[in-house]
Scaffold this motif. Structure first.
Motif, PDB file in Angstrom:
ATOM      1  N   MET A 180       0.992  -1.281   0.103  1.00 55.09           N
ATOM      2  CA  MET A 180      -0.011  -0.155  -0.028  1.00 55.09           C
ATOM      3  C   MET A 180       1.042   1.199  -0.046  1.00 55.09           C
ATOM      4  N   LEU A 224       1.819   3.199 -11.808  1.00 50.74           N
ATOM      5  CA  LEU A 224       0.861   2.349 -12.221  1.00 50.74           C
ATOM      6  C   LEU A 224       0.407   2.606 -13.856  1.00 50.74           C
ATOM      7  N   GLY A 225       1.062   3.677 -14.466  1.00 49.39           N
ATOM      8  CA  GLY A 225       0.835   3.855 -15.718  1.00 49.39           C
ATOM      9  C   GLY A 225       1.941   3.815 -16.619  1.00 49.39           C
ATOM     10  N   GLN A 226       3.016   3.152 -16.031  1.00 51.78           N
ATOM     11  CA  GLN A 226       4.309   2.933 -16.664  1.00 51.78           C
ATOM     12  C   GLN A 226       4.715   1.546 -16.849  1.00 51.78           C
ATOM     13  N   PRO A 248       6.422  -7.096 -14.572  1.00 50.87           N
ATOM     14  CA  PRO A 248       5.683  -6.055 -14.364  1.00 50.87           C
ATOM     15  C   PRO A 248       6.477  -5.078 -13.422  1.00 50.87           C
ATOM     16  N   LEU A 249       6.178  -3.805 -13.420  1.00 49.41           N
ATOM     17  CA  LEU A 249       7.003  -2.809 -13.020  1.00 49.41           C
ATOM     18  C   LEU A 249       6.162  -2.702 -11.394  1.00 49.41           C
ATOM     19  N   GLY A 295       1.899   8.256 -19.749  1.00 47.95           N
ATOM     20  CA  GLY A 295       1.116   8.281 -18.222  1.00 47.95           C
ATOM     21  C   GLY A 295       0.077   9.476 -18.017  1.00 47.95           C
ATOM     22  N   LEU A 315      -3.109   8.336 -19.167  1.00 50.75           N
ATOM     23  CA  LEU A 315      -3.805   7.276 -18.550  1.00 50.75           C
ATOM     24  C   LEU A 315      -4.461   7.690 -17.095  1.00 50.75           C
ATOM     25  N   THR A 348      -4.202   7.218 -13.879  1.00 50.63           N
ATOM     26  CA  THR A 348      -3.528   6.607 -12.665  1.00 50.63           C
ATOM     27  C   THR A 348      -4.051   6.816 -11.374  1.00 50.63           C
ATOM     28  N   MET A 360      -6.429   3.851 -11.057  1.00 46.79           N
ATOM     29  CA  MET A 360      -5.697   2.742 -10.860  1.00 46.79           C
ATOM     30  C   MET A 360      -5.389   2.607  -9.493  1.00 46.79           C
ATOM     31  N   LYS A 361      -4.847   3.564  -8.979  1.00 47.53           N
ATOM     32  CA  LYS A 361      -4.478   3.525  -7.466  1.00 47.53           C
ATOM     33  C   LYS A 361      -5.587   3.386  -6.649  1.00 47.53           C
ATOM     34  N   ALA A 413      -6.160  -0.393  -6.959  1.00 42.90           N
ATOM     35  CA  ALA A 413      -5.262  -1.412  -6.362  1.00 42.90           C
ATOM     36  C   ALA A 413      -5.479  -1.380  -4.909  1.00 42.90           C
ATOM     37  N   MET A 414      -5.313  -0.166  -4.361  1.00 40.12           N
ATOM     38  CA  MET A 414      -5.521  -0.197  -3.069  1.00 40.12           C
ATOM     39  C   MET A 414      -6.579  -1.034  -2.377  1.00 40.12           C
ATOM     40  N   ILE A 470      -6.130  -4.657  -2.421  1.00 43.72           N
ATOM     41  CA  ILE A 470      -5.335  -5.055  -1.508  1.00 43.72           C
ATOM     42  C   ILE A 470      -5.758  -5.146  -0.311  1.00 43.72           C
ATOM     43  N   GLU A 471      -6.583  -4.081   0.134  1.00 40.64           N
ATOM     44  CA  GLU A 471      -7.137  -3.854   1.366  1.00 40.64           C
ATOM     45  C   GLU A 471      -8.215  -5.001   1.769  1.00 40.64           C
ATOM     46  N   SER A 523      -3.761  -0.728 -16.536  1.00 41.04           N
ATOM     47  CA  SER A 523      -2.537  -0.420 -16.009  1.00 41.04           C
ATOM     48  C   SER A 523      -1.290  -1.140 -16.903  1.00 41.04           C
ATOM     49  N   PRO A 524      -0.436  -0.517 -17.453  1.00 42.74           N
ATOM     50  CA  PRO A 524       0.654  -1.121 -18.204  1.00 42.74           C
ATOM     51  C   PRO A 524       1.634  -1.635 -17.218  1.00 42.74           C
ATOM     52  N   SER A 525       1.537  -1.124 -16.083  1.00 47.30           N
ATOM     53  CA  SER A 525       2.491  -1.500 -14.688  1.00 47.30           C
ATOM     54  C   SER A 525       2.264  -2.998 -14.366  1.00 47.30           C
ATOM     55  N   CYS A 526       0.931  -3.462 -14.556  1.00 49.44           N
ATOM     56  CA  CYS A 526       0.544  -4.742 -14.064  1.00 49.44           C
ATOM     57  C   CYS A 526       0.941  -6.105 -15.299  1.00 49.44           C
ATOM     58  N   THR A 556      -1.317  -8.666  -9.391  1.00 48.76           N
ATOM     59  CA  THR A 556      -1.642  -8.335 -11.008  1.00 48.76           C
ATOM     60  C   THR A 556      -2.801  -8.625 -11.527  1.00 48.76           C
ATOM     61  N   ILE A 583      -5.541  -7.032  -9.405  1.00 47.49           N
ATOM     62  CA  ILE A 583      -5.698  -5.775  -9.852  1.00 47.49           C
ATOM     63  C   ILE A 583      -6.461  -5.401 -10.906  1.00 47.49           C
TER      64      ILE A 583
END
Lengths: 463, 463
Positions: free
Chosen positions: A110, A120-122, A326-327, B97, B100, B102, B105-106, B109-110, B113-114, B296-299, B329, B332
Motif C-alpha cells: 500500500m 501504475l501507468g508505466q 511487471p513494474l 502516463g 492514463l 493513474t 488505478m491507484k 489497486a489499494m 489489496i485492502e 495498467s501497463p505496470s501490471c 496483478t 488488480i
C-alpha cells in the motif's frame, strides 16, 4: 445430395469449379471429418446418412488432437493428473499463507502504491526497474555477493529465469549436467530445448564432483544446473570446498553454472555457505534468486545475475519473451527488501519452518522404522526412502484415492528413475492439515509394506 | 617456466600426470585463452612474455563471446541500438502516463489489496486466478464474445501470449503466415522457433485473403498470426466479410489463427467489428487480449482464449515456462475490469487519443506534400510512406544524431524489406514533446528530400 449418393471425383470437381486439386481435396477431407460423407478406398466418396453424423463436440476435440505440439510429455501428464479431489497436499513446495507475514506485505504494498501512483501507468524496461535492481544489489551484499545493479535482471520468478537461460544458451543435443535427483521443473525446461541431460549423483555434501570431473572429460558440457543450498528435493547443502571446486572445473571446461538459490534464507541452525557465485571471478556462474519463498509469492518476482555478453543475450531473449517483468510487482518486492522489518520476518519464518520440520520428522519417526530420511536443516521438504517393498508410484495411486498427494521421487530424476523415493513438503498446509496428511500417508505406507503378497506394478489392477 | 620455454606435449604430460588427453588439452587451451602461452603449429606451445598477456577483463568478455546462443539476431541488434541519448521517442507504441487515469488505478489497486491481503501470501494456478478469468469473461461479453472462464488463460502480457502459442505449436520449418507489415515483436518470436514465415500483403480492409487462399494451396500453414483491428503498424481494420472468410479458410486448411487484439477498445469514431473469434465455431481461433494499452501497463497482464486440447497444451507449456502469472496483478486487473468507472475512463482515453491523432496528422500535413499516410481511426500509431528519395534507415540515422527515434518500417516486414516506411507513435510523449519531435522529424525529412545529390546507403559515410 441424398444419403448414399456418390460425390464427383476430386479431379472432375477441380476442373468444373476451376480450383486446384488440393482445394477440393481439403474440402472433401473437411466434409469427411465433420461426418457428412464417408470414403471407401477404390470406390469413391459417398454422402453419409444423418444419424451416422458424429457429434460436433467430439470432432472439435478430435481436430485439436491432431495439432502437433512441442510440449514435453512429462509435464503434460502431470497437468492431467487428478488434482481436483486433493484435500491433503504434501506435493507442492510452497509455504502456507499462515506462515507468511501478509500484514507486513500489505502495509508495504500500500505504501509503495501510495507514494508513487504514477508508476501504475508505466512499464518496466526488459532488464528490470533500476530501483528494484538497486534493492537486490544491496540485499545480495548480505549474502557475501557484491553485484552491481547493472548485472541484475528482473525475472518473473526463478522458473522463468531457468527457462530464460535454457532458451538463450541450450539447443538440441547441447549437454546439460544436472543433479540426480533435482528440481523437477528444471528437467522439463531442458528437455523441451532438446538437451542431452547427464545426471550426476548427489552426496551428503552435495553433487559428486569426482564423477562430474570424469563426465566433463567424456562429454562437452555447456551448462550445469545446480541447487546448492537445501537442495530440492534432498535438502543437502554443497560444502564450501565443493563450491570452489565447481568454479574451477567450470573454468577449465568452459561451461556455465546456473546456480538456483531459492532456499538459502530459510536455514534452521547454521547459516549456509556463501553462494557459488561469490567464488566466481571469471563470469562462469549465472546466479538465480527467487523471492517467492520468503517475500510475497503473489508478486512472483526473482532476480538473475550475469555479466557482459551473457547478460546482453539474456536481456535480448527476455525482450522477445514478454518484454520484461511487471513494474508494480518489482516495486513491491523492492519495498519488502528495503523494509526494516525484513530481518525480523525472516527470523520468525525460520523458527516456524524449523518447528514444522521437527513435527514432520517426529511423525515420520512414529510411522515406520523402515523409512530412511535426514532431518532437514533448511528449506521446506523432506526426502524419504520408502521400505523396499513399497513402490512410490503405487503408493501415490493409493494415496490419491484418499485425497492425498506428494511428489513421487521419479519426477526428480532426469534419466534413470528409481521408484523408492518420495518428497514431502511440510510447510504448504496448516499444522492440522500436516498432521492429518502424515497420518494418512503413514497408514498407507504401513498397509502396503505389511502386505505379504508384495505389490508390484505388474499385479496392480490400474496399471 | 620462463618466457619462451616450450611446454611438454599433450601426450607426454597426460602420461606423466595420469590424466586424460582431453584434460591436458583443455588446460593448455585455458592457458592460451588467458594469454599465458602461445601455440605455433607444428612447433608446440611456448610460454608468452608477461607484457604480451592480454587484459583479464577483455578475456572475460572474449570467453563470453564464444558461448553459442539461440537468440535471433534482429532482436539482439535492436537491443544494442543507441537508445540512451534519445529525447524524442516516436518509436515505442505505448501510451504516456498523462493520458492514463493513474488515480483510478491507484484507488482500485489499494482497494483490492485492502479487501484481500491474504492473497499476497498466495500464488496463482498456471491457468490463472478464477476471479480474474470471470472478470475477463464478463468483459468479453461486451465485445460480442461469449467465453466461459475455463477457456481463459491469464498471460503476463500479449507478448508472452504470442510466445506461448509459438513455443507450444511452432517448431522448425512449420509454416507461419503473417501480415506484411506486422507487429515486429511477433516476427522475432516465430523466427526464434525456426518457422518458415510466409508474408501476406495488407490492403485497406486488412489482409489480402485472395493471396492467402492461393498460398494455402501452395504451403501447408500451421498458423496465421493476425492483428485485425487498428493493425500495428498500418492502422487498417479487417472487414467483417474478411473476418468470416478467414475462419472458413482456417477450417478448410486446418490451421490455427492467432488473433492479437490490443487496440479494439481505442476507436475514434465507429466501434470496430467483433473479433474474428466471435465467428469461430470450430476452435480454430486463439484470441489474445492485452490489457496494458488501456488498463495498467505496470501490471502487464493479458488473457488468452482457447478450447479443448489446445488450451490444455498451452497451460502445460505455461507451467513449464514460469508457473503462471502473478496473483496480485491479476487481482488488480480484475478490479479495473469490474470497476464502474471503466466506461468513462475508456471514453476519455478515446477522446484524448483521437485529438492526439488529429494533431499528429496536421503536423504531417504541414510537413511535406510528398508524404503518404492515412488518418488513423483507432490505436496510437500512424504509418507513413516517405518521399521516394528518402531512405527510412538513413533518416533514422540522421534523426538519432538529433536525439529522436521512430520505428523504421523495415522492422515490420518478416522477409522482403521495403525501405520507404516509418511508424510514428503519437501517444507515447506529452503533447509538447510530440510537437517538438514532429518538427525535428519533418525538418530532417525535408532536408534529406531536397538534397539534389540524392542520399543513398552507398555514399552515406557511416554504413
Amino acid at each position: 445430395m441424398k444419403h448414399g449418393e456418390k460425390l464427383p471425383s476430386v479431379r472432375q470437381l477441380s476442373k468444373e469449379l476451376g480450383v486446384s486439386l488440393v482445394t477440393v481435396q481439403k474440402a472433401y477431407q473437411q466434409l469427411q471429418q465433420r461426418g457428412y460423407v464417408e470414403s471407401f478406398q477404390g470406390k469413391g466418396i459417398f454422402v453419409k446418412s444423418t444419424n451416422q453424423k458424429e457429434d460436433v463436440d467430439d470432432l472439435h476435440t478430435s481436430w485439436h488432437m491432431l495439432v502437433p505440439d512441442y510440449v514435453p510429455r512429462a509435464q503434460s501428464l502431470s497437468i492431467s493428473q487428478p488434482m481436483r479431489n486433493i484435500r491433503y497436499n504434501l506435493g507442492t513446495a510452497s509455504i502456507h499463507g499462515n506462515l507468511l507475514h501478509t500484514e507486513w506485505m500489505k502495509k508495504t504494498a500500500m505504501q509503495v502504491i501510495e507514494e508513487n501512483p504514477h508508476m501504475l501507468g508505466q512499464s518496466s524496461s526488459a532488464n528490470g526497474d533500476l530501483e528494484f535492481r538497486k534493492a537486490v544489489s544491496d540485499y545480495l551484499q548480505s549474502k557475501q555477493l557484491s553485484i552491481a545493479p547493472e548485472h541484475i535482471l528482473a525475472v518473473s520468478g526463478a522458473q522463468q529465469g531457468i527457462e530464460l537461460v535454457a532458451k538463450t544458451f541450450i539447443g538440441p543435443n547441447d549437454v546439460v549436467l544436472m543433479e540426480a535427483p533435482t528440481y523437477p521443473g528444471s528437467i522439463d525446461i531442458f528437455k523441451s530445448r532438446g538437451a542431452q541431460i547427464i545426471p550426476i549423483p548427489v552426496e551428503q555434501d552435495g553433487i559428486d564432483t569426482k564423477m562430474l570431473l570424469k563426465l566433463c572429460d567424456q562429454y562437452h558440457p555447456k551448462l550445469l544446473y545446480i541447487n546448492p543450498t537445501f537442495q530440492n528435493p534432498t535438502g543437502t547443502t554443497l560444502s564450501v570446498k565443493k563450491r570452489k571446486e565447481l568454479v574451477d572445473i567450470a573454468e577449465s571446461y568452459h561451461f556455465l553454472i546456473l546456480e538456483d538459490d531459492p532456499w538459502s534464507e530459510l536455514y534452521f541452525e547454521e547459516k549456509p555457505p556463501a553462494p557459488i557465485k561469490s567464488f566466481d571471478t571469471s563470469g562462469h556462474v549465472i546466479y538465480l534468486k527467487g523471492f517467492s519463498k520468503f517475500l510475497s509469492p503473489s508478486c512472483r518476482i526473482g532476480a538473475l545475475v550475469a555479466e557482459g555478453p551473457l547478460l546482453e543475450k539474456l536481456v535480448a531473449a527476455r525482450s522477445i519473451s514478454d518484454l520484461g517483468s511487471p513494474l508494480l510487482t518489482q516495486k513491491i518486492i523492492a519495498g519488502l527488501l528495503q523494509s526494516k522489518e525484513l530481518n525480523k520476518v525472516l527470523q520468525n519464518l525460520r523458527t516456524d519452518l524449523k518447528n514444522r520440520a521437527k513435527q514432520c520428522v517426529q511423525l515420520l519417526h512414529q510411522c515406520s522404522s523402515l523409512l530412511t530420511y535426514r532431518s532437514p536443516s533448511g528449506g521446506n521438504t523432506v526426502w524419504v526412502k520408502l521400505p523396499q517393498n513399497v513402490h512410490a508410484d503405487l503408493l501415490l495411486e493409493y494415496c490419491h484415492t484418499k485425497q492425498l498427494t506428494f511428489l513421487p521421487g521419479s519426477a526428480c530424476f532426469p534419466t534413470h528413475v528409481p521408484n523408492q523415493y518420495i518428497r514431502i513438503s511440510f510447510a504448504g498446509l496448516p499444522l492440522d492439515g500436516l498432521k492429518q496428511s502424515m497420518k494418512i500417508l503413514c497408514d498407507t505406507i504401513n498397509s502396503l509394506s505389511s502386505t505379504r503378497n508384495q505389490y508390484s506394478l505388474e499385479n496392480y489392477p490400474i496399471f
